[in-house]
Design an enzyme around this catalytic site. Structure first.
Site, mmCIF file in Angstrom:
data_model
loop_
_atom_site.group_PDB
_atom_site.id
_atom_site.type_symbol
_atom_site.label_atom_id
_atom_site.label_comp_id
_atom_site.label_asym_id
_atom_site.label_seq_id
_atom_site.Cartn_x
_atom_site.Cartn_y
_atom_site.Cartn_z
ATOM 1 N N ALA A 15 40.613 26.464 50.600
ATOM 2 C CA ALA A 15 40.514 24.876 50.340
ATOM 3 C C ALA A 15 40.705 24.365 50.125
ATOM 4 C CB ALA A 15 38.709 25.095 50.021
ATOM 5 N N GLU A 34 45.409 26.400 39.553
ATOM 6 C CA GLU A 34 44.790 27.655 39.610
ATOM 7 C C GLU A 34 44.677 28.466 39.072
ATOM 8 O OE1 GLU A 34 43.935 29.327 42.339
ATOM 9 O OE2 GLU A 34 43.452 30.859 40.314
ATOM 10 N N ALA A 48 40.397 36.852 57.001
ATOM 11 C CA ALA A 48 40.303 35.377 57.893
ATOM 12 C C ALA A 48 40.592 35.021 59.269
ATOM 13 C CB ALA A 48 41.795 35.132 58.290
ATOM 14 N N ARG A 284 24.989 41.408 58.312
ATOM 15 C CA ARG A 284 25.509 41.955 57.276
ATOM 16 C C ARG A 284 24.503 42.579 56.140
ATOM 17 N NH1 ARG A 284 31.232 38.684 56.090
ATOM 18 N NH2 ARG A 284 32.439 39.104 57.916
ATOM 19 N N GLU A 423 33.486 28.002 49.946
ATOM 20 C CA GLU A 423 32.948 28.600 49.083
ATOM 21 C C GLU A 423 32.053 28.798 47.304
ATOM 22 O OE1 GLU A 423 34.538 32.917 48.373
ATOM 23 O OE2 GLU A 423 32.158 33.843 47.710
HETATM 24 P P1 ADP Z 1 38.008 28.809 49.427
HETATM 25 O O1 ADP Z 1 37.604 30.418 50.108
HETATM 26 O O2 ADP Z 1 36.575 28.309 49.339
HETATM 27 O O3 ADP Z 1 39.497 28.261 49.122
HETATM 28 P P2 ADP Z 1 39.168 31.203 47.053
HETATM 29 O O4 ADP Z 1 38.841 31.901 46.307
HETATM 30 O O5 ADP Z 1 39.978 31.330 48.724
HETATM 31 O O6 ADP Z 1 38.250 30.203 47.889
HETATM 32 O O7 ADP Z 1 39.726 30.371 46.544
HETATM 33 C C1 ADP Z 1 39.596 30.097 45.400
HETATM 34 C C2 ADP Z 1 40.127 29.547 44.247
HETATM 35 O O8 ADP Z 1 40.152 29.055 43.142
HETATM 36 C C3 ADP Z 1 40.688 31.032 43.556
HETATM 37 O O9 ADP Z 1 42.211 31.459 43.562
HETATM 38 C C4 ADP Z 1 40.446 31.159 42.043
HETATM 39 O O10 ADP Z 1 41.008 31.715 41.428
HETATM 40 C C5 ADP Z 1 40.474 29.721 41.767
HETATM 41 N N1 ADP Z 1 40.041 29.433 40.576
HETATM 42 C C6 ADP Z 1 38.710 29.526 40.414
HETATM 43 N N2 ADP Z 1 37.443 29.133 39.357
HETATM 44 C C7 ADP Z 1 39.110 28.236 38.479
HETATM 45 C C8 ADP Z 1 39.320 27.244 38.044
HETATM 46 N N3 ADP Z 1 38.256 27.257 36.163
HETATM 47 N N4 ADP Z 1 40.095 26.424 37.545
HETATM 48 C C9 ADP Z 1 41.126 26.770 38.525
HETATM 49 N N5 ADP Z 1 40.914 28.068 39.474
HETATM 50 C C10 ADP Z 1 40.172 28.097 39.655
#
Ligand code: ADP
Length: 458
Positions: A15, A34, A48, A284, A423
């Site tokens: 996302a 990140e 995926a 599921r 998510e």
């Molecule tokens: P989506 O499928 O919604 O894109 P993901 O789990 O693939 O969700 O990606 C979400 C990302 O956000 C992860 O890499 C996670 O480590 C990162 N993340 C979560 N909380 C924070 C935060 N407070 N600051 C920066 N990054 C974050």
């Protein structure tokens, strides 16, 4: 330390990357934060698959009667009608455009002549990236971000959303190595921080039924503090108790056994007594609950080469095959005797079950559990068997958004300057996310959020 951008995107999963790339292409100066040392989140380790009605593979498989409306209906029903149909319709209607963007603009390669048929869908509609994991997407996302010169700052954890006196979100306070950084965001902030499946306390807080028995399939960063951050900024969190477990996971680490996806092409699920106990293509949540009721709260997934020839999962996941075999939870056998010896399932019952399955092969013939796509002849080897348990997998709840990916308050008011996608949001999937819908969701709404935040900076 302070820096200024048009758009700040938090979270470098599917996302977040979609949002950052679209924001950049809409002319914005954008940064992607990140918290983990590496990008990708759950999007990286996911299978995926991406549901797209009327995708380019469907006609090759003779599927000509799918539609975004049907996909929306399946999604809504699959989530027990708790999702927001306005949001769902945006997802299903923009799915094809999102998939074409991934294929033609990002260069994501999909299998050309194969689709996935996940439980709860009325048509086979999930595109499969080569390699059958999110690595293909995340590698292409990262390459595109590099090409566009989008800074991706890892080890940078967003802690607080900053609002101005009018209540507009205008920046993010984040930390790295104990230092605080302020990222000003002229257009706004996109929250793309994923779910909280890897935070057992938070899982149990919102759904006490999902307790210590569950491991998780999720990336270690899926711990959800950003949901509280959004809540402090006034966003409403909804559907938080809806936490999806994935039924078929490694009993040791909790990770998904993608190799057992042979289930979608006819692999059967057996209990320790050697009996089937559920329709293998059930939802599921239904499968997980059924497994927890069996002896030892696990099951065995069994398939043969006839099924393997369709799903090809052993070839597609050589690393898993090796690891699970070495670990002693998976076995390949020429005959059922060897499977019985390995699993300690009584041979006579194992034989009786597979004979019965063979006798009911073909669509519409399963008198026991009404297998929706049809059982397969299991009279011949080789055979493959793997032990499996449920893990927490996807958290359906999160920030309430509208169809423009804008975060909303309890009163349904838009929080200016704050968008959310993926998510971390909570209204697409209702009680239960159907397989293959996460990728559609994250890319469609990531793109919408990124573009809108960029526009707002103008
Ligand atoms: P989506 O499928 O919604 O894109 P993901 O789990 O693939 O969700 O990606 C979400 C990302 O956000 C992860 O890499 C996670 O480590 C990162 N993340 C979560 N909380 C924070 C935060 N407070 N600051 C920066 N990054 C974050």
């Amino acid at each position: 330390k302070e820096s200024s951008y048009d758009v700040v995107v938090i979270g470098a999963g599917g996302a977040g990357f979609s949002a950052a790339i679209e924001a950049k292409n809409a002319g914005a100066n954008v940064v992607l934060l990140e918290k983990m040392p590496a990008v990708g989140g759950n999007s990286l380790i996911s299978g995926a698959e991406m549901n797209v009605a009327r995708n380019w593979v469907q006609p090759k498989l003779g599927i000509t009667d799918d539609s975004p409306e049907l996909h929306a209906e399946d999604t809504y029903k699959g989530g027990d009608k708790k999702g927001d149909m306005k949001v769902i319709n945006v997802m299903t209607h923009q799915a094809l455009d999102a998939a074409l963007w991934c294929r033609d603009y990002l260069g994501v390669k999909f299998e050309d002549d194969n689709l996935f048929f996940f439980g709860g869908h009325s048509r086979k509609r999930a595109l499969i990236p080569v390699g059958h994991t999110g690595t293909e997407f995340i590698a292409k996302f990262q390459a595109k971000a590099d090409e566009l010169g989008i800074p991706v700052i890892t080890n940078m954890k967003a802690e607080e959303l900053v609002k101005d006196k009018d209540g507009r979100v205008v920046g993010v306070k984040a930390t790295m190595d104990g230092n605080t950084y302020t990222f000003n965001a002229k257009g706004g902030v996109v929250l793309a921080t994923g779910g909280f499946g890897a935070n057992p306390e938070m899982v149990k807080k919102y759904n006490p039924k999902i307790d210590e028995r569950f491991k998780t399939t999720d990336a270690p960063g899926a711990t959800g503090e950003a949901l509280y951050m959004a809540e402090r900024a006034g966003a409403e969190l909804v559907n938080m108790s809806y936490i999806q477990t994935y039924p078929i996971c490694d009993p040791i680490s909790g990770v998904i056994e993608l190799i057992a996806d042979a289930r979608f092409d006819g692999a059967i699920m057996l209990n320790q007594e050697g009996k089937r106990f559920v329709e293998e293509l059930e939802r599921r949540d239904v499968l997980s609950e059924a497994i927890l009721k069996q002896t030892g709260a696990y099951c065995w997934v069994l398939w043969n080469d006839k099924i393997g020839a369709i799903s090809n999962t052993v070839k597609a996941h050589p690393t898993e095959y090796e690891a699970f075999t070495k670990q002693g939870i998976m076995k390949t056998c020429d005959d059922l005797k060897c499977i019985a010896d390995f699993t300690k399932i009584p041979f006579d019952q194992l034989k009786a079950t597979t004979d019965r399955v063979t006798s009911m092969a073909g669509k519409g013939n399963d008198k026991d559990f009404n297998h929706r796509s049809g059982l397969v002849d299991m009279s011949q080897g080789k055979y493959y068997v793997i032990k499996a348990v449920p893990s927490t997998h996807h958290t359906m709840g999160g920030v309430r958004i509208n169809e423009k990916a804008q975060a909303l308050t309890k009163d349904g008011q838009v929080i200016p300057g704050l968008w959310a996608a993926g998510e971390v949001t909570g209204v697409t999937h209702g009680t239960n996310r159907l397989g293959g819908n996460a990728y559609t969701d994250i890319i469609v709404f990531g793109r919408i959020a990124g573009k809108a935040a960029a526009e707002a900076a103008k």
